[in-house]
Design a protein around this motif. Structure first.
Motif, PDB file in Angstrom:
ATOM      1  N   GLU A  76      -3.493  -2.322   1.803  1.00  0.00           N
ATOM      2  CA  GLU A  76      -3.114  -3.615   1.250  1.00  0.00           C
ATOM      3  C   GLU A  76      -3.930  -3.928  -0.003  1.00  0.00           C
ATOM      4  O   GLU A  76      -3.403  -4.436  -0.995  1.00  0.00           O
ATOM      5  CB  GLU A  76      -3.338  -4.716   2.297  1.00  0.00           C
ATOM      6  CG  GLU A  76      -2.901  -6.097   1.827  1.00  0.00           C
ATOM      7  CD  GLU A  76      -3.205  -7.180   2.848  1.00  0.00           C
ATOM      8  OE1 GLU A  76      -2.656  -8.297   2.705  1.00  0.00           O
ATOM      9  OE2 GLU A  76      -3.985  -6.915   3.785  1.00  0.00           O
ATOM     10  N   GLU A  77      -5.229  -3.600   0.029  1.00  0.00           N
ATOM     11  CA  GLU A  77      -6.090  -3.853  -1.127  1.00  0.00           C
ATOM     12  C   GLU A  77      -5.720  -2.960  -2.308  1.00  0.00           C
ATOM     13  O   GLU A  77      -5.757  -3.397  -3.461  1.00  0.00           O
ATOM     14  CB  GLU A  77      -7.551  -3.630  -0.736  1.00  0.00           C
ATOM     15  CG  GLU A  77      -8.089  -4.710   0.202  1.00  0.00           C
ATOM     16  CD  GLU A  77      -9.399  -4.316   0.864  1.00  0.00           C
ATOM     17  OE1 GLU A  77     -10.069  -5.204   1.422  1.00  0.00           O
ATOM     18  OE2 GLU A  77      -9.742  -3.106   0.850  1.00  0.00           O
ATOM     19  N   LEU A 102      -3.813  -0.114  -7.891  1.00  0.00           N
ATOM     20  CA  LEU A 102      -4.945   0.807  -7.727  1.00  0.00           C
ATOM     21  C   LEU A 102      -4.470   2.164  -7.224  1.00  0.00           C
ATOM     22  O   LEU A 102      -5.105   3.185  -7.475  1.00  0.00           O
ATOM     23  CB  LEU A 102      -5.978   0.217  -6.771  1.00  0.00           C
ATOM     24  CG  LEU A 102      -6.903  -0.857  -7.374  1.00  0.00           C
ATOM     25  CD1 LEU A 102      -7.716  -1.531  -6.276  1.00  0.00           C
ATOM     26  CD2 LEU A 102      -7.822  -0.262  -8.417  1.00  0.00           C
ATOM     27  N   VAL A 103      -3.347   2.176  -6.511  1.00  0.00           N
ATOM     28  CA  VAL A 103      -2.768   3.447  -6.055  1.00  0.00           C
ATOM     29  C   VAL A 103      -2.354   4.273  -7.278  1.00  0.00           C
ATOM     30  O   VAL A 103      -2.631   5.475  -7.367  1.00  0.00           O
ATOM     31  CB  VAL A 103      -1.548   3.210  -5.130  1.00  0.00           C
ATOM     32  CG1 VAL A 103      -0.873   4.537  -4.789  1.00  0.00           C
ATOM     33  CG2 VAL A 103      -1.972   2.493  -3.856  1.00  0.00           C
ATOM     34  N   ASP A 104      -1.702   3.617  -8.233  1.00  0.00           N
ATOM     35  CA  ASP A 104      -1.308   4.305  -9.466  1.00  0.00           C
ATOM     36  C   ASP A 104      -2.530   4.761 -10.257  1.00  0.00           C
ATOM     37  O   ASP A 104      -2.549   5.866 -10.807  1.00  0.00           O
ATOM     38  CB  ASP A 104      -0.465   3.365 -10.350  1.00  0.00           C
ATOM     39  CG  ASP A 104       0.828   2.951  -9.672  1.00  0.00           C
ATOM     40  OD1 ASP A 104       1.500   3.835  -9.101  1.00  0.00           O
ATOM     41  OD2 ASP A 104       1.161   1.755  -9.702  1.00  0.00           O
ATOM     42  N   MET A 105      -3.559   3.912 -10.282  1.00  0.00           N
ATOM     43  CA  MET A 105      -4.753   4.269 -11.046  1.00  0.00           C
ATOM     44  C   MET A 105      -5.461   5.467 -10.414  1.00  0.00           C
ATOM     45  O   MET A 105      -5.979   6.329 -11.118  1.00  0.00           O
ATOM     46  CB  MET A 105      -5.715   3.090 -11.146  1.00  0.00           C
ATOM     47  CG  MET A 105      -6.770   3.291 -12.229  1.00  0.00           C
ATOM     48  SD  MET A 105      -7.654   1.788 -12.673  1.00  0.00           S
ATOM     49  CE  MET A 105      -8.851   1.736 -11.340  1.00  0.00           C
ATOM     50  N   ILE A 141     -16.340  -3.131   1.201  1.00  0.00           N
ATOM     51  CA  ILE A 141     -15.988  -1.897   0.477  1.00  0.00           C
ATOM     52  C   ILE A 141     -17.257  -1.185   0.011  1.00  0.00           C
ATOM     53  O   ILE A 141     -17.368   0.043   0.107  1.00  0.00           O
ATOM     54  CB  ILE A 141     -15.075  -2.228  -0.720  1.00  0.00           C
ATOM     55  CG1 ILE A 141     -13.710  -2.736  -0.230  1.00  0.00           C
ATOM     56  CG2 ILE A 141     -14.877  -0.997  -1.617  1.00  0.00           C
ATOM     57  CD1 ILE A 141     -12.862  -3.380  -1.314  1.00  0.00           C
ATOM     58  N   ALA A 142     -18.229  -1.943  -0.509  1.00  0.00           N
ATOM     59  CA  ALA A 142     -19.476  -1.357  -0.991  1.00  0.00           C
ATOM     60  C   ALA A 142     -20.222  -0.667   0.146  1.00  0.00           C
ATOM     61  O   ALA A 142     -20.737   0.451  -0.016  1.00  0.00           O
ATOM     62  CB  ALA A 142     -20.350  -2.432  -1.626  1.00  0.00           C
ATOM     63  N   PRO A 178      -4.662  -5.619  -5.558  1.00  0.00           N
ATOM     64  CA  PRO A 178      -6.100  -5.797  -5.815  1.00  0.00           C
ATOM     65  C   PRO A 178      -6.532  -7.253  -5.954  1.00  0.00           C
ATOM     66  O   PRO A 178      -7.726  -7.551  -5.834  1.00  0.00           O
ATOM     67  CB  PRO A 178      -6.313  -5.041  -7.137  1.00  0.00           C
ATOM     68  CG  PRO A 178      -5.178  -4.068  -7.210  1.00  0.00           C
ATOM     69  CD  PRO A 178      -4.025  -4.767  -6.578  1.00  0.00           C
ATOM     70  N   LYS A 179      -5.580  -8.169  -6.187  1.00  0.00           N
ATOM     71  CA  LYS A 179      -5.937  -9.578  -6.356  1.00  0.00           C
ATOM     72  C   LYS A 179      -6.618 -10.173  -5.127  1.00  0.00           C
ATOM     73  O   LYS A 179      -7.362 -11.151  -5.227  1.00  0.00           O
ATOM     74  CB  LYS A 179      -4.688 -10.397  -6.688  1.00  0.00           C
ATOM     75  CG  LYS A 179      -4.157 -10.168  -8.097  1.00  0.00           C
ATOM     76  CD  LYS A 179      -2.958 -11.073  -8.359  1.00  0.00           C
ATOM     77  CE  LYS A 179      -2.427 -10.872  -9.782  1.00  0.00           C
ATOM     78  NZ  LYS A 179      -1.256 -11.751 -10.049  1.00  0.00           N
TER      79      LYS A 179
END
Length: 444
Positions: A381-382, A326-329, A397-398, A386-387
């Protein structure tokens, strides 16, 4: 790019890449598929027949070079002949003098003014600071449209909506920007049969003495583009042509091939509605992407325009390996607005054209910003793994992002689908290691 033409040709190449035996029957079938795709894209029938006969003759008679399989050889032939259809060499814009004066010409409704804005952005990305002179005294609000475009990019503009003398505006604009490196002159849209406007064009040409005249042609007119190119080249010295509105038109193939057949150099193409949907036309790169073979060179160049070289290399490696987080995304999201629509970017990766999830191709700036807000509520960490994001984490998160749980799930679904689509593409190409070798030839 070019909608159904690219999709049909990509499917044909995939079918060919999957064939274990390449015989006369297969070659004739592939040639018919290519004929059908080109004719549907409004390419001249005689031109299509000539191209297909050449492809079939070479495929049946030529012996594959050493180390190349018959399948690879046929794909190479198709690629080479498609490139020849559009002209074999890219025409680079060379700024050779100061001021470098560009005279813009085109029919009414061809997208000329919008294309000036796109060229300005293109030149800015290359490190130039162009100025614009408005000499269009025929179209209402022409100056206001240019003003809006140039102000957004902090481009200098000269014009006077109360002055109806185009020649006077050109002379004053030249004096006003005499110290500028590049000056772009917008002119009134005209038709080949409008003698008054053609005469005005000739007079403007003498006053401005342009370093290069650029003719903007609307791709939606198809094969008529060739006639327009000929008519304008007879009236003035056309240095290059820009094909606008190439995205999604069923007649784009007709426009490109018709202009190329006149021998007029196509220098740029407009690939979408956005200000950044504009690129230098390179027949080899264009055909590579059209056939689903990607264009890694262009993708790396795009990435390097918006991030530093090390970051560009890292991002490309992660995209091609399918091991991105997710960091890359998030990094990709930050680049996306500068690099262009996701669909265009992904089509540059060999084998990925057509495989990108539907939701990825429809990504908007608002959606990207919403996803970035959601990611800002995640832990490190998330983001890296992401798993581990299950229901309890989704709820947290929401709440932190002020969104619905369904929005968080949508982000995770987008991430997982995109990762799945890209996984292994860099290794497999369109049909395994053999295809990677032949693609390597294409991108030399």
């Amino acid at each position: 790019m070019l909608g159904s033409l690219g999709e049909n040709l990509t499917n044909t190449m995939k079918k060919l890449a999957g064939m274990s035996v390449i015989d006369k029957k297969v070659i004739k079938e592939v040639v018919k598929d290519i004929q059908r795709a080109l004719i549907q894209s409004d390419v001249n029938i005689q031109l299509v027949l000539k191209l297909s006969k050449t492809i079939e003759k070479r495929a049946l008679e030529e012996e594959p070079p050493k180390g190349i399989t018959p399948r690879e050889h046929v794909i190479t032939i198709i690629y080479e002949e498609m490139v020849n259809l559009l002209g074999s060499e890219a025409q680079e814009l060379k700024i050779t003098e100061k001021p470098f004066k560009i005279l813009f010409l085109g029919l009414q409704g061809s997208g000329k003014t919008t294309t000036i804005g796109k060229l300005c952005r293109y030149l800015q990305r290359k490190g130039f600071s162009p100025a614009v002179v408005c000499t269009d005294t025929w179209r209402p609000a022409a100056y206001e449209q240019l003003k809006q475009l140039t102000e957004e990019m902090q481009i200098q503009l000269y014009g006077d909506p109360d002055n109806k003398d185009a020649l006077d505006l050109a002379e004053k604009g030249l004096k006003h920007f005499k110290n500028q490196k590049i000056i772009i002159f917008d002119t009134a849209g005209r038709h080949k049969n409008e003698e008054d406007l053609i005469e005005e064009m000739n007079k403007l040409d003498k006053i401005i003495n342009p370093s290069e005249s650029m003719l903007v042609i609307d791709a939606t007119i198809g094969q008529q583009a060739g006639e327009q190119a000929k008519a304008f080249s007879q009236a003035t010295d056309i240095g290059s042509i820009i094909i606008s509105k190439l995205d999604g038109t069923a007649k784009g193939g007709g426009a490109l091939s018709a202009v190329a057949e006149t021998g007029a150099p196509i220098k740029f193409i407009g690939t979408g509605e956005g200000i950044d949907d504009f690129e230098a036309f390179d027949p080899e790169r264009f055909i590579s992407r059209l056939l689903g073979m990607g264009d890694i060179r262009s993708l790396i160049e795009k990435a390097e325009e918006v991030i530093d070289e090390d970051e560009a290399t890292k991002t490309m490696n992660n995209m091609l390996s399918g091991k991105f987080t997710l960091v890359d995304m998030r990094s990709q999201f930050e680049m996306m607005n500068s690099m262009g629509p996701m669909q265009q970017v992904m089509n540059m990766i060999p084998g990925l054209g057509g495989k990108i999830p539907k939701e990825a191709s429809q990504m908007t700036e608002d959606k990207i910003n919403g996803f970035k807000i959601i990611m800002s509520s995640m832990t490190e960490e998330e983001m890296l793994n992401p798993k581990i994001i299950k229901q309890s984490r989704i709820q947290r998160i929401a709440r932190g992002a002020g969104v619905e749980e369904s929005d968080v799930k949508e982000l995770l679904r987008y991430y997982n689908n995109t990762k799945k689509a890209m996984k292994g593409i860099g290794r497999r190409g369109m049909g395994g290691g053999a295809m990677n070798r032949i693609m390597g030839q294409f991108m030399k």
